[in-house]
Design an enzyme around this catalytic site. Structure first.
Site, PDB file in Angstrom:
ATOM      1  N   GLU A   1       0.819  -1.215   0.000  1.00 25.52           N
ATOM      2  CA  GLU A   1       0.000   0.000   0.000  1.00 25.52           C
ATOM      3  C   GLU A   1       0.854   1.266   0.000  1.00 25.52           C
ATOM      4  O   GLU A   1       1.236   1.772   1.065  1.00 25.52           O
ATOM      5  CB  GLU A   1      -0.937   0.011   1.223  1.00 25.52           C
ATOM      6  CG  GLU A   1      -1.821   1.267   1.275  1.00 25.52           C
ATOM      7  CD  GLU A   1      -2.820   1.282   2.441  1.00 25.52           C
ATOM      8  OE1 GLU A   1      -2.892   0.269   3.177  1.00 25.52           O
ATOM      9  OE2 GLU A   1      -3.525   2.299   2.613  1.00 25.52           O
TER      10      GLU A   1
ATOM     11  N   LYS B   1      -2.412  -1.826  -3.178  1.00 23.07           N
ATOM     12  CA  LYS B   1      -3.479  -0.990  -2.608  1.00 23.07           C
ATOM     13  C   LYS B   1      -3.058   0.473  -2.732  1.00 23.07           C
ATOM     14  O   LYS B   1      -2.479   1.045  -1.810  1.00 23.07           O
ATOM     15  CB  LYS B   1      -3.738  -1.360  -1.135  1.00 23.07           C
ATOM     16  CG  LYS B   1      -4.836  -0.506  -0.493  1.00 23.07           C
ATOM     17  CD  LYS B   1      -5.297  -1.087   0.845  1.00 23.07           C
ATOM     18  CE  LYS B   1      -6.219  -0.091   1.578  1.00 23.07           C
ATOM     19  NZ  LYS B   1      -6.886  -0.699   2.755  1.00 23.07           N
TER      20      LYS B   1
END
Lengths: 390, 309
Positions: A212, A255
């Protein structure tokens, strides 16, 4: 298997001066030796399957506490447990959600009837995931830029989490933009290295890493093009390092943030968001990554769905799934409906599943509306730093 | 930028590929001499005319890579090659590198490619002469101890600098990191090196701000070394390894991957390309065109006859 070879200059010994030795790095990418490689690929493919996304419910105890308190619920372990039980036992959630990210405390918790959360999730076809980073830390400098902590003992922690039933992990790196001098090269590289090292350790220990790199939605009137510009730079460093570190891309999930203008700039239309975001992904993310699960980071519930729909309209043949890993965009109205009241339990679960369904439809370009919670405002939270992920 | 993307898309259009006819004077001379022909400018011109005036070539060829001399040449009846090709819907390309040189401090036999000096001025001339795309060839040697990081990074960086200059001049760069087939290495080793080299090349393109939508990649297929035990592999195996490797390192924004045929026979190269496309369709999620930039594999082995025929 990594084969590192060194090539010595023949003249060094006779001339006697020190030379930087040129090295060969050759990685056996098909990693057939790695016991975990095939399982990691299957897990990642499962989570990234068409029509499903991830429920991000891994807020730290402190952050969860703030949320609970905002609806008049005391921040106790049992209340945190009850709140997650509401989420994970929502009937039919597994039709739309393939993975749920948990905080460490939650991974070991049980429902009122004694069933382990991990088992409840698996019975719904939802893979349990675990947040493994231990929070943000301010980097030296006066810009308030951060790095993410959590590499110490990570291998052992991964082993323990996997034993408890976790199938994937998550680590959130944050890169700030919109201020002069941000992001600095230090911040970009520091965060990219952290993500790559984390991903490598996870894979070695049998967990699919969700990578992420969040270019965060923040104050300022910077344009969507500026967000896209910096997002491309951040993602390209992340992807470069993942490859250099031998991370198997078929066994990760990404992400990222959608590309949005700054908070003080006019809100972008879903089409504008889609164009900038898809272009950025096409330039930075090789097709081997099975799923791109966007964070909702401050978008309202409706915005998060409409933008995801627009993304899938913009790129119906994208080589990766374009789907969701939503926290606030799935939980906000759910929490407000529950308010800690048993009487509201079923209604709250109903809202959650409706929100999950809307985003599931959006993830395959089929969301036609109306949205279960239209017209909501942005759901912002302050960046928390310090503390060992408590 | 929109123009570059349009040209790159045209070059990688479905069912079409590139004809690499950019052999230097010395290289083409060897071929002509084998056929008993003298290596003169007019013979070289006539040889190229043979290909460029082939009827129907435009159905299968989207672009022709030329050597500098050829870009400025014409048919026997005075029509510019660039125009003859354009009539068939074929774009003119130009080799802009100036060949290989030993890499200082590199491993045994490692090279870098010359040509960055003066490249911008040369590109502007080529654009004026009608070129729409360019090509630069870097080579990487594989052995137990090669390639070194130095060779990988130097060649990747030079490819990116070349690509950036081309785009600034209005040429679509074909980026060619050729991993040489020479050696006894396995297909698996070749795949690992492919990921390393192509990955480093893409990272360099990112670093230098090259617009990916306006460039093309020209890699080798993932095959074992020419001296490897067991000889060439079945096309299906070549296809699976090639597609898997490229999916890991080539972003979707690059519109076309135009494979080189270096060291393969015509039949091998074509069979492998076919298998690659079948594999891409079966595996899915291969967003770029998978096509060819063939030289020897397309050109007649022997040029025969007098210039007039």
């Amino acid at each position: 298997m990594q084969a590192k070879m060194q090539l010595r200059s023949q003249r060094a010994a006779t001339v006697g001066r020190s030379r930087v030795q040129t090295k060969v790095v050759c990685r056996a990418f098909n990693s057939m030796e790695s016991a975990h490689a095939e399982e990691l690929k299957k897990t990642a493919a499962y989570i990234a399957q068409k029509g499903k996304g991830i429920l991000a419910s891994d807020e730290s105890n402190a952050t969860t506490g703030k949320r609970l308190e905002s609806v008049g619920v005391e921040n106790t372990e049992d209340n945190r447990r009850a709140w997650r039980e509401l989420l994970y036992t929502a009937p039919g959630l597994g039709q739309y959600v393939s993975g749920a990210i948990m905080f460490e405390e939650t991974l070991y918790q049980t429902a009122r009837d004694g069933r382990q959360f991990v088992d409840i999730l698996l019975s719904q076809g939802i893979y349990p995931g675990i947040k493994v980073d231990t929070g943000l830390q301010i980097l030296p400098g006066d810009k308030g830029e951060t790095t993410t902590q959590g590499l110490d003992n990570l291998a052992d922690r991964c082993k323990a989490y996997r034993k408890q039933g976790a199938r994937f992990a998550k680590w959130r790196a944050v890169v700030k933009i919109g201020e002069a001098g941000c992001p600095s090269t230090t911040a970009v590289l520091e965060n990219a290295h952290g993500l790559a090292r984390y991903a490598q350790i996870c894979q070695e220990n049998g967990l699919v890493p969700i990578v992420e790199p969040e270019v965060t939605l923040g104050p300022g009137d910077y344009s969507i093009e500026e967000t896209a510009f910096w997002s491309e730079r951040v993602y390209s460093h992340v992807m470069r390092l993942l490859n250099e570190y031998g991370v198997v891309l078929e066994g990760i999930l990404l992400k990222p943030n959608m590309c949005l203008p700054g908070l003080d700039a006019p809100v972008a239309t879903p089409k504008e968001v889609a164009r900038a975001t898809v272009r950025t992904m096409m330039r930075s993310i090789p097709p081997a990554v099975p799923g791109i699960h966007f964070l909702s980071g401050g978008m309202s519930e409706e915005e998060a769905t409409l933008n995801l729909q627009a993304l899938n309209e913009e790129a119906p043949n994208a080589p990766w799934a374009l789907t969701f890993s939503y926290g606030r965009a799935l939980q906000s109205s759910t929490l407000k409906t529950w308010r800690g009241q048993e009487a509201n339990w079923a209604a709250a679960q109903d809202i959650l599943v409706k929100l999950a369904k809307a985003n599931s439809e959006a993830s395959v370009g089929n969301f036609k509306g109306p949205h279960p919670v239209p017209g909501g405002g942005r759901i912002l939270q302050a960046l928390r730093t310090g503390g060992a992920g408590k | 930028m929109a123009d570059l993307a349009t040209v790159a898309a045209a070059l990688s259009a479905p069912g079409k590929g590139l004809l690499a006819s950019d052999e230097s004077t010395g290289t083409i001379g060897k071929r002509l001499e084998k056929a008993g022909l003298p290596n003169t400018e007019d013979i070289r011109r006539a040889y190229r005319e043979l290909y460029y005036t082939t009827p129907g070539m435009g159905q299968y060829i989207s672009g022709v890579i030329m050597f500098k001399e050829t870009l400025l040449q014409s048919t026997a009846d005075g029509r510019r090659f660039v125009d003859v090709l354009a009539e068939q819907g074929i774009l003119a390309g130009i080799k802009v590198d100036e060949g290989l040189a030993p890499l200082p401090d590199g491993g045994d036999g490692e090279t870098y490619t010359r040509g960055l000096e003066g490249l911008e001025a040369a590109c502007r001339e080529y654009v004026a002469a009608g070129a729409k795309f360019a090509k630069w060839r870097a080579t990487i040697k594989v052995s137990d101890v090669l390639p070194t990081d130095l060779a990988v990074e130097r060649n990747a960086d030079d490819l990116a600098r070349y690509a950036k200059i081309c785009q600034e001049c209005g040429l679509v760069p074909v980026v060619e990191p050729e991993i040489l087939i020479d050696g006894a290495h396995s297909q698996e080793r070749f795949g690992a090196v492919t990921e390393r080299v192509v990955g480093a090349t893409v990272a360099a393109l990112w670093r230098h701000g090259v617009a990916l939508e306006g460039c093309l990649l020209k890699p080798q297929m993932v095959i074992p070394g020419a001296e490897a035990e067991g000889g060439p592999l079945p096309p299906g195996q070549v296809a699976r390894a090639t597609v898997a490797a490229l999916r890991r390192v080539v972003p979707p924004a690059i519109p076309g991957i135009m494979f080189l045929s270096g060291g393969q026979s015509e039949e091998e190269a074509t069979a492998n390309l076919n298998a690659i496309n079948l594999e891409a369709q079966a595996a899915g999620r291969c967003p770029w065109a998978l096509s060819f930039s063939f030289g020897r594999a397309l050109q007649v082995r022997r040029a025969r006859g007098a210039p007039a025929s």
